[in-house]
Write a protein that holds these residues in place. Structure first.
Motif, PDB file in Angstrom:
ATOM      1  N   GLU A 170      55.576   2.449 -40.254  1.00  0.00           N
ATOM      2  CA  GLU A 170      56.653   2.877 -41.139  1.00  0.00           C
ATOM      3  C   GLU A 170      57.125   1.652 -41.923  1.00  0.00           C
ATOM      4  OE1 GLU A 170      59.922   5.694 -39.822  1.00  0.00           O
ATOM      5  OE2 GLU A 170      61.035   3.820 -40.030  1.00  0.00           O
ATOM      6  N   CYS A 201      49.277   3.827 -48.410  1.00  0.00           N
ATOM      7  CA  CYS A 201      50.555   4.495 -48.642  1.00  0.00           C
ATOM      8  C   CYS A 201      50.319   5.678 -49.568  1.00  0.00           C
ATOM      9  CB  CYS A 201      51.561   3.530 -49.270  1.00  0.00           C
ATOM     10  SG  CYS A 201      53.103   4.363 -49.726  1.00  0.00           S
ATOM     11  N   THR A 249      58.863   4.983 -46.164  1.00  0.00           N
ATOM     12  CA  THR A 249      57.622   5.761 -46.226  1.00  0.00           C
ATOM     13  C   THR A 249      56.661   5.197 -45.176  1.00  0.00           C
ATOM     14  OG1 THR A 249      55.836   6.526 -47.674  1.00  0.00           O
ATOM     15  CG2 THR A 249      56.715   4.331 -48.125  1.00  0.00           C
ATOM     16  N   VAL A 250      55.379   5.461 -45.344  1.00  0.00           N
ATOM     17  CA  VAL A 250      54.414   4.946 -44.367  1.00  0.00           C
ATOM     18  C   VAL A 250      53.352   4.105 -45.061  1.00  0.00           C
ATOM     19  CG1 VAL A 250      54.690   6.775 -42.663  1.00  0.00           C
ATOM     20  CG2 VAL A 250      53.061   7.076 -44.517  1.00  0.00           C
ATOM     21  N   LYS A 293      49.550   3.451 -40.301  1.00  0.00           N
ATOM     22  CA  LYS A 293      50.271   3.945 -39.134  1.00  0.00           C
ATOM     23  C   LYS A 293      51.582   3.206 -38.925  1.00  0.00           C
ATOM     24  CE  LYS A 293      46.049   5.616 -37.024  1.00  0.00           C
ATOM     25  NZ  LYS A 293      45.047   5.424 -35.997  1.00  0.00           N
TER      26      LYS A 293
END
Lengths: 992, 100, 184
Positions: C148, C125, C142-143, C146
Motif C-alpha cells: 500500500e 500501480c 493506492t497500491v 502488493k
C-alpha cells in the motif's frame, strides 16, 4: 520460377523480405537458411519442408496448415539457450507465428525416434479404440489394470511437447495503461479506426499480434486504395500514426483477454524473435489496458475443408498460401491443386500462377461459380471443376495426388505436390464473446456474428462479418466517430460464401479431420451425437473437439454443423461453445510479471533485523514478517540454543525484538466506550498509566485476537495485536466504528511500524534498563506489573510498558522505529555483561507455554471461546454489550462437552508429543477411534526438565488428573491432564 | 478487474484498492444482548445469494478507507448504484428500475 | 543515568538512488508526519492550533513552508513536515475532536522523478496517472504491487511515494526494476 538452390521454393519476384538478409537455423538438428522476417513455417516451406509435426493421438504426420495463430498442427519446441540448459525451452510454439533468428534451435514434437519414422504411429492401427469418448470407455475395466497399465500409459501419452526443466531465467514486465480508444487488430479496419480517432486527438493504443501492421492487406497483391497498393496504403497510414504522440502502436502484441469494464489484457512478445536480446529487455510485457472504448478488429479465420485424409502434409489453407507468397515470397509447391467453397481461393491460385507455380486444378464444391472467375481461370489455362469434391489424397508424408469426384459420380486422381483449400471465413468473435456479448446466428451467411456488446466496444471489419474493404473502412471510421472516407477501392475480393460441415458425404471412408490438434474426425462427432450428446458443450467434451491449445479456431463451426445436421436442428439450437480467455496460449511469466523471487511478496523486516542477522540469528516467517527465531552459538543446534536462551531468561534476562506486534492507537473522547464494545473486558475502571490484557471476539463469540492494551490518557489507548492479526483487527474495528457506531468520537491509526518494540525479560531486566530510562520511576513500587509510561529511553521519546509474556519481571520499550537499532544496542551493551542473551520467537513460545499463555491461531482455531480457553476472567459480566456477548450465550457455546484448553504432561517426561496429535480416552478401542481433542502446543521445557503441552479437550476442565492417550503410528503416548500453568503458578516472579 | 466508484473519493478506482465486506443492510440490534437465538441466527449466519441485484458492502481499503454500499447485478457484475454507509436501502421499485 | 550521547537515527533505504535517462528514484529525506483523523469541527480546531489550512476535497493537497497536508479520506489527512524531521507536531495539539498520531517513523518515502516517472509507477500501480486523471498537487492512497502506498504528485513529472517502512525494500526493488521499462 527459378528456384534458388538453398531455398528452392523462394519466389524472388514476390514478398517483402530482403533476400540479402539470410538467417541460419536448425530444425530437428538439420541446418536451414531462411530470410530475416520469415516465420519458421515460411522458412521451412521455402526449403520445401511441409512435414513439421506428428498429431497428438494417432501420431499422423502433419504439415503446417495456416499462416497465423490458428495453426493446429505445426507445433514445435524452441530451445533458446545456447547451452541447451533446459531453462529457455518452450513447447507447442506455432511454426506459423514464430519468427526465425540466427542460431534458432527448433525441434518437432510427439515423435520417436524421428519425424519421418515414428513408432507412435501404430496408434493409427488402434484407431478403433480411440474413437470419441475413448477416455470414458477404454480405461474403465478391469479396475486392477488402472495402476499398472492405464495410468502409466495415459501419463506417457498425455501432454504435448517437453516442459522446461529449470526455472525461467527471463524477466517479464507489466504495465497498467489507460486510453480513450483501444484498437485490437492492425489490419485495414484497425488502421482506419486509428486514423480516424487520431484525427480527433484521442489517446489510442493499437495492437496487433503480427510483427508488422497491415493484416490481410500485406497478403493481397491486387487490391488498390486510391490508386495505391494495399501495402503502400499501410505504409503511409502507419507512418502517419507513428508520428502522432497520442498513438501507441504495439506489434507482436496479442489482445488475449477481455475483462470487466473494458479492461483488456495484451501480451507483447519483446525478445522471442531476437538472436541476442538486450539483457535489460523483458521477454514479454503484459499490458493491462483500461479503455473508454474498445474497437475489435480481429479479422476472420479461414476454415479448412473436411474430407478424407485432409490432414496430409502439403495440404494448406488457401489464404495461408497467398500470404506466404505475397508477404514472404514462398510458394507451397510447384504443382498445386485447389479445393474450395468460396471465391478467395481463386485469388490465391491466380497469384501462385503468376509466381510460376503450375495450378493443376481448381475443384469447386459449388455448382455455380462466378462467371468472371471462370473466365479468368480459362484465360490462364487453369482447369476448373465446379460441383465436385476432393474425396481423398495419395501420399503420406507429403501428398502427391488428389482424388476428385464429380456430381455425376465419376472419380479421377490428379497429381499435385500441394493442395490449397478454403471452406470460407469465420469471423473471430473471441474478444467480443469474452466481453459478454452474445454471438448472433446469421442464417443467410451461415455464420455467427457479433451483436451489441454490454460493454463499450464495437466490432468492425471481417470479425463483424463484413466482406469487403469499402464497408470495412466505413465501419472503422464510424466506430471512432468519423465519417466514411471517400476512397477508390479496386480489385477487392469478397470474403463471402463458403461451407460448414462435411465437404462431401463420400469422405466418410477415410479420416476426415475436424480438429487436427486433438485428432477429432467427423465420424467422432457423429458417434458422440449417436451416443446421446445433444448439446455442443457435451459433444465438445466427449470428443475433445476444440479443446486443444488452438481452442478450435478452425474446427468449432465444422463440429457444430455436423452435430446440427445429425440432430436435424438449426445450428443456434445446438449452441456455440463459450469463448474464454486467453485467445492464444499465454505464458505464466507474463501473468506473474515482477511478482517473483524477492518481489513475490514483501518481506517485512524490523529495524533490529540486521543486528539479529549480524549476531547469527536464524529467522522464521510470521505472516509477511521475518522474525529472529533463535540465536545459535557456534556448535549449538536449535534445541540447545533454545534451551540455553530459556534458561538465561529465567535466571538472568533476555532481550527480544517484539517490533512486529500489531499496534493501533485508539484516540478520542469515546475511546474507552469503543474499547468496551470491541473487547470482552471492561475498560472503564482502567486508569491512565495502567495496562490490561484484552480479548477480542467476533460476534459469534469465538476469539479473534488478543493483546495488551495500555491506557496513556483518558482519550488515548495503545492497543497491541498479534503479529499476523494486525491488518484484520484494524479492519474489524474500523468496520464497527464506521458502520455500527458512526457517532462515536474516536479514531484508529495503525502504529505498528511507528515503534520499534524491545522486550527485556528476566530477573535482571530492571537493572539492565534502569540507567537508560529518564522521566519515569520504574521501581517495583511505582511501576508495578501492567503499567505503562511515556518517558525517554536513551534520550528518545518512548512508551515503556511493564508487561511480561514470559512470566518473569519484564518490560517492553517502544521507541520511534528509526531509533530502534541504536536503543537495542544500548540495551545490549548493558545486557550482555549482565549475563543476558538475545532470544528469538522459539524461546518466546516455550516461555509463554510454560506460563500457559495462549497464542491466538495456535491454541485457538476460530472455534474457541474465551471460556473454552480458560479466560472467563477476561470476559466482563456486567457490561451491557460487547462484540461476542450475545454469541457467547448461544446454546452450543454454553453446552457441556465443549473442547477446553488444558495442559498435558506425558508420563515419560522425555517424550515430546506432536502438535496436532489427536487424543483418545481408550487406546484399545477399534479404529476409527473416538477422538476427544488434540494437542495445540508442545515443547521441551529446559527449565522444568520435561516436556509440556497444551491441548483442547472435550470437557477438559473436568478431566484434571485423568490419564489419556495419544496414539501415534508406532507407539501410544500416555499423558496426564492438568492446568495450563506449568511454571511459577503463584506469579511471584512476574511481580518482582 | 472491476472499476468501482467510491462515493467518498467521488472517483472510479480499480478493484485492487477495494475489498468486499459481505451483505449490506444487516443491522446490529441495539439490544444485542436480548435478541433470541433465532434472531441471532438470522442476523449473523443467514445471507442471501441472489441472482440479480445484490446489495453488498465494499471497503475502499487501499484508498479512503471508508465502507460503503453498492447494488451489484450478480449476473452482469455491473455496479448499478453506489451509496454511502448509512444511506437507506434502495426500495424494491428502485431495484426493479436498476435491473432494467 | 548514562551519559547523553545522541541516539543514532537509521532510516530505511537511506541514500538509495537509481537513475536512467528517463527516471530517477531516490529515498526522500526524513520528515515528521502526523496521521490526522477528525470531524469537520475537529479539522477547524486543528487548523487553528497549527495555523495551517487543510484540503477538504478528495485527492487535494495543501502545502506551505515545507509542510504538506494530503487528503486521504473524508476524515483523514496525512501531514508531512519536511522542514522539521525530528520535531513531532503532536505534543502541541489538544486531544479533542480529533486524533493526531505521530507516524513520522512509520512511513518513509521515495521520490520518483522524470518523464518516465508515471510509466515506472504504472508497472505495478493500476491508477490512471495521466495529468488529466491525476493532476499535479493531488494525492491518493493506492497500491503498488502488493504494497500500500500514498502517491502524491508534487510536479508534472515528480511523485512522492509514501509507504510503511518495512515495505521500503520491496517498493525500492519494484520501482528499480520497473524503471528499466520506463522508456516505453
Amino acid at each position: 520460377m527459378t528456384p534458388s538452390s538453398k531455398q528452392p521454393y523462394r519466389a524472388k519476384s514476390h514478398g517483402a523480405l530482403n533476400h540479402a538478409r539470410t538467417v541460419r537455423f536448425t530444425f530437428d538438428g538439420k541446418p536451414y537458411e531462411g530470410l530475416e522476417g520469415d516465420t519458421l513455417a515460411s522458412a521451412l516451406l521455402a526449403n520445401g519442408v511441409h512435414l513439421m509435426g506428428r498429431s497428438f493421438k494417432y501420431h499422423r504426420p502433419r504439415g503446417v496448415m495456416s499462416a497465423g495463430v490458428e495453426e493446429p498442427s505445426a507445433l514445435i519446441g524452441i530451445s533458446r539457450d545456447k547451452s541447451n540448459s533446459g531453462a529457455r525451452v518452450q513447447p507447442n510454439v506455432r511454426a506459423s507465428v514464430q519468427e526465425i533468428y540466427d542460431g534458432m534451435n527448433a525441434v518437432s514434437q510427439n515423435r520417436f525416434p524421428s519425424l519421418n519414422f515414428d513408432l507412435g504411429a501404430v496408434n493409427s492401427l488402434l484407431a478403433p479404440f480411440f474413437a470419441a469418448g475413448f477416455y470414458y470407455k477404454t480405461f474403465m475395466w478391469p479396475r486392477k489394470a488402472w495402476d499398472k497399465v492405464y495410468e502409466p500409459f495415459i501419463r506417457r501419452a498425455a501432454g504435448l511437447g517437453e516442459s522446461p526443466t529449470e526455472t525461467d531465467p527471463d524477466r517479464y514486465a507489466n504495465r497498467f495503461e489507460h486510453c480513450d480508444v483501444l484498437i485490437i487488430g492492425g489490419g485495414a479496419a484497425g488502421l482506419m479506426a486509428a486514423k480516424t480517432a487520431a484525427a480527433k486527438k484521442q489517446r489510442i493504443i493499437l495492437c496487433d499480434e503480427n510483427p508488422s501492421l497491415g493484416g490481410w492487406l500485406l497478403a493481397d497483391s491486387d487490391v488498390t486504395i486510391d490508386g495505391k497498393s494495399g501495402t503502400q496504403w499501410v505504409k503511409d497510414t502507419v507512418a502517419e500514426l507513428q508520428a502522432n504522440e497520442n498513438v501507441r502502436l504495439l506489434t507482436r502484441t496479442t489482445g488475449f483477454g477481455y475483462f470487466q469494464q473494458n479492461m483488456v489484457g495484451l501480451v507483447e512478445r519483446v525478445t522471442d524473435h531476437l538472436a541476442q536480446p538486450d539483457m535489460d529487455l523483458p521477454r514479454e510485457r503484459m499490458w493491462q489496458v483500461r479503455a473508454d472504448k474498445v474497437v475489435i478488429a480481429q479479422g476472420a479465420i479461414e476454415r479448412h475443408l473436411v474430407f478424407a485424409d485432409n490432414d496430409r502434409p502439403g495440404i494448406v489453407l488457401a489464404g495461408a498460401a497467398q500470404k506466404w507468397l505475397n508477404q514472404f515470397g514462398v510458394t507451397v509447391g510447384n504443382n498445386v491443386g485447389v479445393f474450395t467453397a468460396c471465391d478467395t481461393a481463386y485469388a490465391a491460385a491466380f497469384d501462385l500462377y503468376e509466381a510460376g507455380t503450375h495450378i493443376a486444378v481448381i475443384v469447386d464444391q459449388r455448382a455455380t461459380v462466378d462467371q468472371a472467375l471462370l473466365e479468368q481461370a480459362n484465360e490462364l489455362g487453369i482447369r476448373v471443376m465446379p460441383n465436385a469434391g476432393v474425396v481423398g489424397v495419395t501420399g503420406k508424408l507429403r501428398i502427391n495426388g488428389i482424388k476428385v469426384k464429380t456430381a455425376s459420380g465419376s472419380e479421377e486422381t490428379i497429381e499435385v505436390d500441394a493442395l490449397i483449400t478454403s471452406a470460407g471465413w469465420t469471423p473471430s468473435l473471441h474478444l467480443y464473446s469474452q466481453s459478454r456479448g452474445k454471438p448472433i446466428w446469421d442464417e443467410a451467411s451461415q455464420r455467427f456474428l457479433p451483436g451489441q456488446s454490454p460493454q463499450a466496444c464495437v466490432s468492425i471489419g471481417a470479425c463483424n462479418g463484413t466482406n469487403d474493404l469499402a464497408t470495412t473502412f466505413a465501419e472503422a471510421a464510424k466506430a471512432t466517430g468519423g465519417r466514411a472516407p471517400k476512397l477508390e477501392i479496386e480489385n477487392d475480393v469478397s470474403l463471402a460464401g463458403g461451407t460448414i460441415g462435411m465437404a462431401s458425404e463420400s469422405a466418410e471412408t477415410g479420416k476426415a479431420f475436424v480438429d487436427f490438434q486433438n485428432d477429432v474426425t467427423a465420424k467422432d462427432i457423429k458417434l458422440a451425437v449417436r451416443e446421446g450428446m445433444h448439446s455442443i458443450e457435451h459433444v465438445k467434451r466427449y470428443t475433445t473437439n476444440g479443446m486443444a491449445t488452438d481452442q478450435g479456431k478452425l474446427s468449432n463451426m465444422h463440429g457444430l454443423s455436423i452435430a446440427a445436421k445429425m440432430l436435424d436442428k438449426p445450428v443456434p439450437e445446438v449452441g456455440l461453445t463459450t469463448f474464454r480467455a486467453p485467445y492464444t496460449p499465454t505464458t505464466f511469466g507474463s501473468f506473474v510479471a515482477h511478482a517473483r523471487g524477492t518481489l513475490f511478496d514483501p518481506s517485512r523486516k524490523t529495524p533490529i533485523h540486521e543486528w539479529a542477522q549480524e549476531n547469527g540469528a536464524e529467522f522464521e516467517p510470521v505472516s509477511l514478517w521475518q522474525r529472529a527465531w533463535y540465536f545459535p552459538r557456534p556448535g549449538e543446534d536449535m534445541h540447545e540454543a533454545v534451551d540455553r536462551e530459556c534458561r538465561t531468561v529465567r535466571t538472568s534476562a533476555g532481550v527480544f525484538d517484539a517490533s512486529t506486534l500489531g499496534k493501533i492507537e485508539v484516540v478520542g473522547p469515546d475511546a474507552a466506550a469503543f474499547m468496551n464494545i470491541m473487547y470482552t473486558n471492561g475498560w472503564d475502571k482502567l486508569k491512565p498509566g495502567r495496562a490490561k490484557y484484552g480479548i477480542m471476539c467476533r460476534e459469534d463469540g469465538f476469539i479473534y485476537d488478543d493483546g495488551v492494551v495500555g491506557k496513556l490518557s483518558d482519550t488515548r489507548f495503545h492497543v497491541t495485536t498479534t503479529t499476523g492479526g494486525a491488518p484484520r483487527v484494524l479492519n474489524h474495528m474500523e468496520d464497527y466504528l464506521q458502520t455500527e457506531f458512526p457517532d462515536m468520537q474516536v479514531w484508529l491509526t495503525s502504529t505498528t511500524e511507528q515503534w520499534a518494540t524491545i522486550a527485556v525479560q528476566g530477573p535482571k531486566a530492571r537493572e539492565i534498563i534502569q540507567p537508560l530510562v529518564t522521566g519515569a520511576d520504574i521501581s517495583a513500587e511505582k511501576f508495578p506489573h501492567m503499567s505503562v509510561v511515556e518517558c525517554q529511553v536513551c534520550g528518545v521519546p518512548a512508551r515503556l510498558f511493564r508487561i511480561s509474556f514470559t512470566g518473569e519481571l519484564g518490560f517492553e520499550i517502544n521507541v520511534p522505529a528509526d531509533y530502534g537499532r541504536a536503543v537495542w544496542e544500548a540495551i545490549w551493551e548493558r545486557a550482555e555483561p549482565a549475563g543476558a542473551c538475545a532470544y528469538g520467537t522459539e524461546t518466546m513460545h516455550v516461555l509463554r507455554a510454560e506460563k500457559g499463555y495462549i497464542i491466538v491461531g495456535q491454541d485457538t482455531d476460530g472455534t474457541v471461546t474465551p471460556h473454552d480457553a480458560g479466560l472467563s476472567w477476561a470476559v466482563a459480566k456486567s457490561k451491557p454489550d460487547f462484540v461476542g456477548k450475545r454469541g457467547l450465550q448461544r446454546p452450543d457455546l454454553t453446552a457441556s462437552g465443549r473442547r477446553q484448553l488444558v495442559g498435558l504432561k506425558t508420563s515419560d517426561p522425555k517424550k515430546v508429543v506432536q502438535e496436532g496429535a489427536q487424543i483418545v480416552a481408550d487406546p484399545e478401542q477399534a479404529i476409527p477411534m473416538k477422538m476427544i481433542g488434540f494437542v495445540t502446543s508442545s515443547y521441551w521445557s529446559g527449565t522444568l526438565e520435561r516436556s509440556i503441552a497444551m491441548a483442547v479437550l472435550e470437557d477438559g476442565f473436568a478431566r484434571m488428573g485423568e490419564t489419556l492417550y495419544i496414539p501415534m503410528e508406532d507407539e501410544v503416548i500416555e499423558v496426564e491432564v492438568e492446568g495450563t500453568v506449568f511454571y511459577d503458578p503463584s506469579g511471584e516472579k512476574i511481580n518482582g | 478487474m472491476l472499476l468501482i466508484h467510491c462515493p467518498y473519493c467521488k472517483d472510479d478506482r480499480p478493484e485492487l484498492e477495494f475489498s468486499n465486506a459481505g451483505e449490506a443492510h444487516i443491522v446490529r440490534p441495539t439490544n444485542m444482548s436480548d435478541i433470541s437465538d433465532t434472531e441471532f441466527e438470522a442476523m449473523f449466519f443467514m445471507r442471501d445469494n441472489p441472482k440479480g441485484i445484490a446489495l453488498e458492502r465494499w471497503r475502499h481499503a487501499h484508498g479512503c478507507g471508508r465502507f460503503f454500499n453498492v447494488a451489484r447485478n450478480t449476473v452482469s457484475d455491473k455496479f448499478l448504484k453506489v451509496y454511502k454507509a448509512g444511506e437507506p436501502r434502495p426500495s424494491d421499485a428502485e431495484i426493479e428500475e436498476l435491473l432494467k | 543515568m548514562v551519559e547523553a550521547t545522541p541516539t543514532k537515527r537509521i532510516a530505511p533505504a537511506e541514500g538509495f538512488r537509481v537513475a536512467n535517462s528517463v527516471v530517477s528514484i531516490e529515498t526522500a529525506k526524513p520528515a515528521s508526519r502526523i496521521s490526522l483523523r477528525a470531524t469537520s469541527a475537529g479539522a477547524r480546531s486543528f487548523e487553528k492550533s497549527l495555523n495551517f489550512a487543510l484540503p477538504r476535497k478528495p485527492a487535494e493537497t495543501a502545502s506551505a513552508k515545507g509542510r504538506h497536508a494530503l487528503w486521504l479520506g473524508p476524515d483523514e489527512w496525512l501531514l508531512i513536515d519536511e522542514a522539521n524531521p525530528d520535531d513531532s507536531m503532536v505534543p502541541r495539539l489538544p486531544n479533542k475532536q480529533f486524533s493526531a498520531v505521530d507516524v513520522s517513523h512509520r512511513n518513509m518515502a521515495f521520490i520518483v522523478a522524470g518523464p518516465g516517472a508515471a510509466a515506472t509507477l504504472n508497472a505495478a500501480c493500476p491508477r490512471n496517472l495521466s495529468l488529466a486523471a491525476f493532476p499535479v498537487k493531488t494525492c491518493s492512497r493506492t497500491v503498488l504491487g502488493k504494497a500500500e502506498i500514498v502517491l502524491y504528485r508534487t510536479a508534472r513529472d515528480t511523485f512522492r511515494v509514501e509507504c510503511w517502512r518495512s515495505y521500503a525494500p520491496y517498493v525500492r526493488d519494484l520501482l528499480a526494476i520497473a524503471s528499466k521499462d520506463a522508456h516505453i
